[in-house]
Structure formats: C-alpha cells, structure tokens
Design a protein around this motif. Structure first.
Motif, mmCIF file in Angstrom:
data_model
loop_
_atom_site.group_PDB
_atom_site.id
_atom_site.type_symbol
_atom_site.label_atom_id
_atom_site.label_comp_id
_atom_site.label_asym_id
_atom_site.label_seq_id
_atom_site.Cartn_x
_atom_site.Cartn_y
_atom_site.Cartn_z
ATOM 1 N N LEU A 58 20.873 83.922 -19.846
ATOM 2 C CA LEU A 58 20.755 84.382 -18.401
ATOM 3 C C LEU A 58 20.790 86.099 -18.659
ATOM 4 O O LEU A 58 20.143 86.455 -17.759
ATOM 5 C CB LEU A 58 22.227 84.158 -17.650
ATOM 6 C CG LEU A 58 22.123 82.733 -17.002
ATOM 7 C CD1 LEU A 58 23.339 82.273 -16.320
ATOM 8 C CD2 LEU A 58 20.870 82.673 -16.175
ATOM 9 N N LEU A 59 21.457 86.437 -19.612
ATOM 10 C CA LEU A 59 21.250 88.160 -19.532
ATOM 11 C C LEU A 59 20.091 88.441 -20.150
ATOM 12 O O LEU A 59 19.465 89.485 -19.565
ATOM 13 C CB LEU A 59 22.556 88.496 -20.692
ATOM 14 C CG LEU A 59 23.790 88.794 -20.247
ATOM 15 C CD1 LEU A 59 24.755 89.006 -21.356
ATOM 16 C CD2 LEU A 59 23.771 89.854 -18.878
ATOM 17 N N ALA A 60 19.496 87.604 -20.952
ATOM 18 C CA ALA A 60 17.895 88.023 -21.517
ATOM 19 C C ALA A 60 17.063 87.853 -20.438
ATOM 20 O O ALA A 60 16.263 88.636 -20.205
ATOM 21 C CB ALA A 60 17.773 87.024 -22.486
ATOM 22 N N LEU A 61 17.149 86.810 -19.391
ATOM 23 C CA LEU A 61 16.391 86.396 -18.405
ATOM 24 C C LEU A 61 16.619 87.837 -17.275
ATOM 25 O O LEU A 61 15.689 88.271 -16.609
ATOM 26 C CB LEU A 61 16.588 85.227 -17.733
ATOM 27 C CG LEU A 61 15.985 84.957 -16.511
ATOM 28 C CD1 LEU A 61 14.338 84.799 -16.750
ATOM 29 C CD2 LEU A 61 16.155 83.688 -15.771
ATOM 30 N N LEU A 66 14.675 90.675 -18.717
ATOM 31 C CA LEU A 66 13.385 90.592 -18.366
ATOM 32 C C LEU A 66 12.978 90.707 -17.075
ATOM 33 O O LEU A 66 11.963 91.571 -16.653
ATOM 34 C CB LEU A 66 13.004 89.087 -18.962
ATOM 35 C CG LEU A 66 11.326 88.722 -18.802
ATOM 36 C CD1 LEU A 66 10.501 89.608 -19.659
ATOM 37 C CD2 LEU A 66 11.211 87.226 -19.141
ATOM 38 N N MET A 67 13.610 90.220 -16.096
ATOM 39 C CA MET A 67 13.419 90.263 -14.707
ATOM 40 C C MET A 67 13.558 91.712 -14.351
ATOM 41 O O MET A 67 12.819 92.384 -13.436
ATOM 42 C CB MET A 67 14.184 89.583 -13.919
ATOM 43 C CG MET A 67 13.753 88.100 -14.146
ATOM 44 S SD MET A 67 14.679 86.781 -12.880
ATOM 45 C CE MET A 67 14.100 87.196 -11.359
ATOM 46 N N ALA A 68 14.540 92.617 -14.756
ATOM 47 C CA ALA A 68 14.670 93.883 -14.402
ATOM 48 C C ALA A 68 13.344 94.593 -14.809
ATOM 49 O O ALA A 68 13.040 95.455 -14.187
ATOM 50 C CB ALA A 68 15.998 94.475 -15.032
ATOM 51 N N GLY A 125 9.401 94.056 -5.995
ATOM 52 C CA GLY A 125 9.905 94.909 -7.176
ATOM 53 C C GLY A 125 11.357 95.053 -6.958
ATOM 54 O O GLY A 125 12.328 94.609 -7.790
ATOM 55 N N HIS A 126 11.808 95.332 -5.630
ATOM 56 C CA HIS A 126 13.179 95.591 -5.385
ATOM 57 C C HIS A 126 13.842 94.123 -5.559
ATOM 58 O O HIS A 126 15.036 93.883 -5.954
ATOM 59 C CB HIS A 126 13.321 96.320 -3.912
ATOM 60 C CG HIS A 126 13.093 97.709 -3.973
ATOM 61 N ND1 HIS A 126 13.800 98.572 -5.079
ATOM 62 C CD2 HIS A 126 12.346 98.588 -3.369
ATOM 63 C CE1 HIS A 126 13.217 99.766 -4.692
ATOM 64 N NE2 HIS A 126 12.239 99.737 -3.770
ATOM 65 N N GLY A 127 13.066 93.262 -4.855
ATOM 66 C CA GLY A 127 13.780 91.830 -4.818
ATOM 67 C C GLY A 127 13.943 91.504 -6.336
ATOM 68 O O GLY A 127 14.992 90.611 -6.539
ATOM 69 N N ILE A 128 12.934 91.649 -7.213
ATOM 70 C CA ILE A 128 13.121 91.011 -8.310
ATOM 71 C C ILE A 128 14.238 91.614 -8.985
ATOM 72 O O ILE A 128 14.877 91.075 -9.853
ATOM 73 C CB ILE A 128 11.868 91.082 -9.313
ATOM 74 C CG1 ILE A 128 10.588 90.062 -8.543
ATOM 75 C CG2 ILE A 128 11.859 90.769 -10.903
ATOM 76 C CD1 ILE A 128 9.126 90.293 -9.141
ATOM 77 N N VAL A 173 20.013 91.818 -11.153
ATOM 78 C CA VAL A 173 21.453 91.968 -11.078
ATOM 79 C C VAL A 173 22.438 90.711 -10.735
ATOM 80 O O VAL A 173 23.187 90.777 -11.678
ATOM 81 C CB VAL A 173 21.413 93.290 -10.022
ATOM 82 C CG1 VAL A 173 23.034 93.308 -9.731
ATOM 83 C CG2 VAL A 173 20.551 94.401 -10.497
ATOM 84 N N ALA A 174 21.955 89.983 -9.872
ATOM 85 C CA ALA A 174 22.578 88.801 -9.725
ATOM 86 C C ALA A 174 22.859 87.937 -10.805
ATOM 87 O O ALA A 174 23.878 87.411 -11.360
ATOM 88 C CB ALA A 174 21.955 88.009 -8.504
ATOM 89 N N LEU A 175 21.631 87.758 -11.655
ATOM 90 C CA LEU A 175 21.882 87.015 -13.091
ATOM 91 C C LEU A 175 22.461 87.810 -13.895
ATOM 92 O O LEU A 175 23.447 87.031 -14.594
ATOM 93 C CB LEU A 175 20.462 86.656 -13.326
ATOM 94 C CG LEU A 175 19.558 85.883 -12.645
ATOM 95 C CD1 LEU A 175 18.059 85.755 -13.312
ATOM 96 C CD2 LEU A 175 20.088 84.333 -12.837
ATOM 97 N N ALA A 176 22.851 88.909 -13.995
ATOM 98 C CA ALA A 176 23.293 89.879 -14.777
ATOM 99 C C ALA A 176 24.956 89.564 -14.581
ATOM 100 O O ALA A 176 25.799 89.471 -15.577
ATOM 101 C CB ALA A 176 23.068 91.201 -14.841
#
Length: 453
Positions: free
Chosen positions: A26-29, A32-34, A56-59, A64-67
């Motif tokens: 999840l951190l890696a994802l 990547l999304m950030a 971009g803000h949404g991604i 952040v949520a995934l982190a």
C-alpha cells in the motif's frame, strides 16, 4: 492441514508478516499515486483544454489515505509482533521446519498427507520451552530423525536455542522436545559448601533445576576428557554427601585413586603403594562391601520384624559412596589375576546390589570409548545415572547407545555435561551445568573427609 508441495511461501508467514507485506504494498502504491497526482497537477490547462488540477488533487488525496491505512497496518503488525507469545512463535518455527517444503521435507511427507500439529508451553525458568509434536501423518521415529533439521531452522530470537532433549510417548502419539537457550547458565554459584547442598540428604544437586535423587537411582557413571570439568563436578557431589554428616549405621565416603595423584592424599583415600601393589585398593573395596552387607542385614531384620519392606531412608541412613577415579587405569594396574577378579567381583556387587542399602559407586572414566571404555556391561547397566562432560556426538552415543537419537553438535563450556537419571524426568540425555565453586574445593573436600562423623 495437509501437505502441499507447491504451497505459497506466504502460507508459512506469520499473520503480522502478511499484514506488514500488505502495508508495504500500500505504501508503494501510495507513493506511485502521489507521484502521478503531482504530475497531473503540473499539466498546463492549455494543453488539454481542460483544467485537470482537481483530478491531481484527488489522486494525491487517495495517496494520502492509502499512506494512512498503510501506516495503521504497519502499527498493527508491530503491535502484533511485540505482543505475540514466545510459545506461539516457537511452535510456528518448529512446524515450519518439519512441514515447509523449502526445508527439504525432513519427514518425507507425501502430497495431501496430514501434517503434524505442534504445541508449545513455557517451562519454569528463563529460556526453556517444551514443544509437543503430534505423530499424525508420520511416526515418532521419523520425528526424532528430524531433530537436527528443527535445530537448524530456529531463527530470529531463537537462533541461539537448541533441542536439549526429546522423548516419545509409549503409545507413539507424539514426541516432546525440550528447547532451551544455549547461552543460559543454570549453574549454581557456590561461595560455600552450604550453597551446594539440598535440604534432603538423599538429593545431590547438579544445577538450579536438576538433582539426583538416589532413592530412585543406582550407581553413577561419569565420563569426561581432561579439563572438561569432570573433577570439579565429582568433588561437588562428594561435598554434598559429606556435608550431611555420617549416620548411625556406618555411612562413609571412600575414594580410590589409582594414579597416586592429589586425591590419594585425602584422608582415608586408597591408592596403590609406591611399588604398585594394589592391596590397599582391594582392601578399601572389601571394607565398602562389608559395610553394604551390615546395612542390608539390618534392613532385612527390620523388615522381618515389621512385616513390610523397610527402605534405607526410612531408618535415617545416609548415602555411602565409593568413588573410583580412572577406572580403566585402576583395572590395568591389577596385573595379578586373582586381585583383578576380586576387584571386578566387588565392584559388580557394589554397583548392582548396593543401592538397596544406600551404598553407591561413582565410576569415573577418562572418556566414552568403544566398548564402554572397558567397563563391563553389567556394571554399566547398573549405573542408571550417567554424566558425560563436554561430549562429542560420538561419545554421547557410546554413553547412550539406544537413547541419544540425532544429536546436534554443541559447544560446551567447562562443567557442562549431558545427563540422565531414572527419575522419570531426565531419562533422555539432558544438558546440565555443574556447580561453579568459588572456594578452594580441594581443601574443603579434605576438611569434610577429616570431619565426617
């Protein structure tokens, strides 16, 4: 569970390990999304004719949520890891050692065959565990051959642990393993002789958790090479017997030193003459056997009077010991056949019949060698307590030809030994640590023999 050769590696991971792996992914994802979100934010609206900055803000928000979720999972994995009971972790390592195909399949399990279950409990004292492995899908004999594989697979916090002993139940349902910290020191630190002694005159303390109960044992066989700590261990045993004093039935501690070394200078010790005459040794053994006869006759008379068996400890008898140092050398010096035959006969009688009168032998050999170091099989069998100081695997198998099983190589310190006795607990070879004596043990032994009364 059932054995599968192509089982996923993750199946053998602990739960917290799988959670930690999920958190890492999840951190890696999230990273990547950030990165993608930031890249999208930098796109000029004129290029796409639409403003993609909100996307971009949404991604980035999702990243952040995934982190945050990954961090929570990592925290959960850490708490789980720290809270896991050592017994759970050790049982898992043992089970993986015998069932994970990557470890060579030491039990030779077949596809779809039921795998053994493993349970673990902590024993008294630090660093000692009892692990029970069921024989489901295999046999106790095959489990015992896998002991080396289990020791080799212990890792992490258990990398310094070893299998100290093992035994199978009579029904063949399971094998019990005693796993302990190889660096743990169970030795008794004795500043005085009093620190050595048990309260009971029938017990000889070996270390903090092990004692020899001579009410359930017979004579003692001790093997050890030079500088193995053998002499210190035997002196510690003699001092404990002497410390309880003599009884009213003629108890004694007799020492035979065929080499005429330092032991021969002790009060009452028997040794060959300067000319090599072994008559003093034979006389010491005759005297010990006469004592055994007198004590046994007294017990027999009491048994007839009371109409029930009277044991030596029931009438307050104390332990009597005959210590023969370097048995092989002693017997080799008996060049006269008549003396040699009498020596053999007296020792055989003392070792096989003395326990019923509280009379025991400590037979010492320099090392376990082929043919039991020249020790007759009858005497060896009568020595139900056996101690091998710092033995090699081959020496240990010669001391316990039927009970040693697969013995991993170990590095023993001074005073460390393998030990068995007939107390129902230490009937399989167990690692022990004989006392560390912080006093002049030889002077204390001399004084104790002189004052034994």
């Amino acid at each position: 569970m059932y054995y599968q050769r192509n089982t996923s590696r993750l199946a053998w991971w602990p739960g917290y390990g799988r959670i930690a792996l999920a958190a890492a992914l999840l951190l890696a994802l999230a990273a990547l999304m950030a990165f993608v979100g930031h890249a999208v934010e930098q796109i000029d609206p004129c290029v796409l004719l639409v403003d993609v900055a909100p996307l971009g803000h949404g991604i980035a928000s999702v990243a952040v949520a995934l982190a945050v979720i990954a961090s929570a999972l990592l925290a959960l994995a850490l708490v789980w890891r720290l809270a896991e009971r050592p017994t759970t972790a050790l049982a898992r390592q043992v089970r993986r050692a015998i069932c994970d195909p990557v470890n060579g399949n030491p039990l030779a399990l077949k596809e779809g065959q039921r795998m053994p279950t493993v349970s673990c409990r902590r024993e008294s004292g630090p660093g000692t565990y009892s692990v029970r492995v069921s024989a489901a899908g295999t046999t106790p004999e095959r489990l015992e051959t896998a002991i080396s594989a289990i020791s080799a697979c212990l890792s992490g916090r258990y990398a310094r642990y070893m299998i100290a002993s093992h035994c199978a139940d009579e029904a063949g349902s399971f094998v019990d393993l005693t796993i302990e910290d190889a660096d743990a020191d169970w030795s008794i630190r004795a500043e005085t002789v009093a620190d050595l002694c048990a309260e009971s005159p029938y017990l000889i303390k070996v270390d903090q958790r092990t004692s020899i109960d001579l009410r359930t044992s017979q004579s003692i066989l001790v093997a050890g090479r030079t500088r193995s700590g053998k002499t210190y261990g035997i002196i510690a045993m003699l001092l404990q017997v002497l410390a309880h004093g003599a009884d009213d039935h003629g108890s004694r501690v007799a020492i035979i030193d065929p080499k005429r070394a330092e032991l021969s200078t002790l009060p009452g010790a028997a040794a060959p003459t300067i000319e090599g005459d072994m008559a003093p040794v034979i006389e010491a053994m005759r005297s010990f056997n006469d004592l055994r006869i007198r004590r046994q006759n007294y017990l027999n008379e009491l048994s007839e009077e009371r109409g029930e068996a009277v044991r030596w400890w029931d009438v307050g008898m104390h332990i009597s010991l005959l210590f023969i140092d370097e048995y092989v050398s002693c017997r080799a010096m008996l060049t006269d056949k008549k003396q040699r035959d009498e020596f053999d006969n007296l020792l055989r009688i003392a070792a096989t019949m003395g326990a019923s009168a509280g009379c025991y032998c400590i037979v010492c050999v320099a090392q376990a060698s082929v043919g039991d170091a020249g020790l007759p099989s009858m005497i060896r069998s009568a020595c139900t307590t056996r101690v091998a100081f710092r033995p090699s695997p081959d020496e240990a198998r010669l001391m316990w030809p039927e009970g040693i099983g697969a013995l991993p190589r170990r590095k023993y310190g001074v005073g460390a030994a393998l030990f068995t006795t007939t107390d129902g607990v230490h009937e399989s070879p167990t690692r022990v640590q004989f006392p560390a004596l912080a006093f002049a043990e030889f002077d204390e032994l001399r004084c104790a023999l002189a004052n034994y009364r």
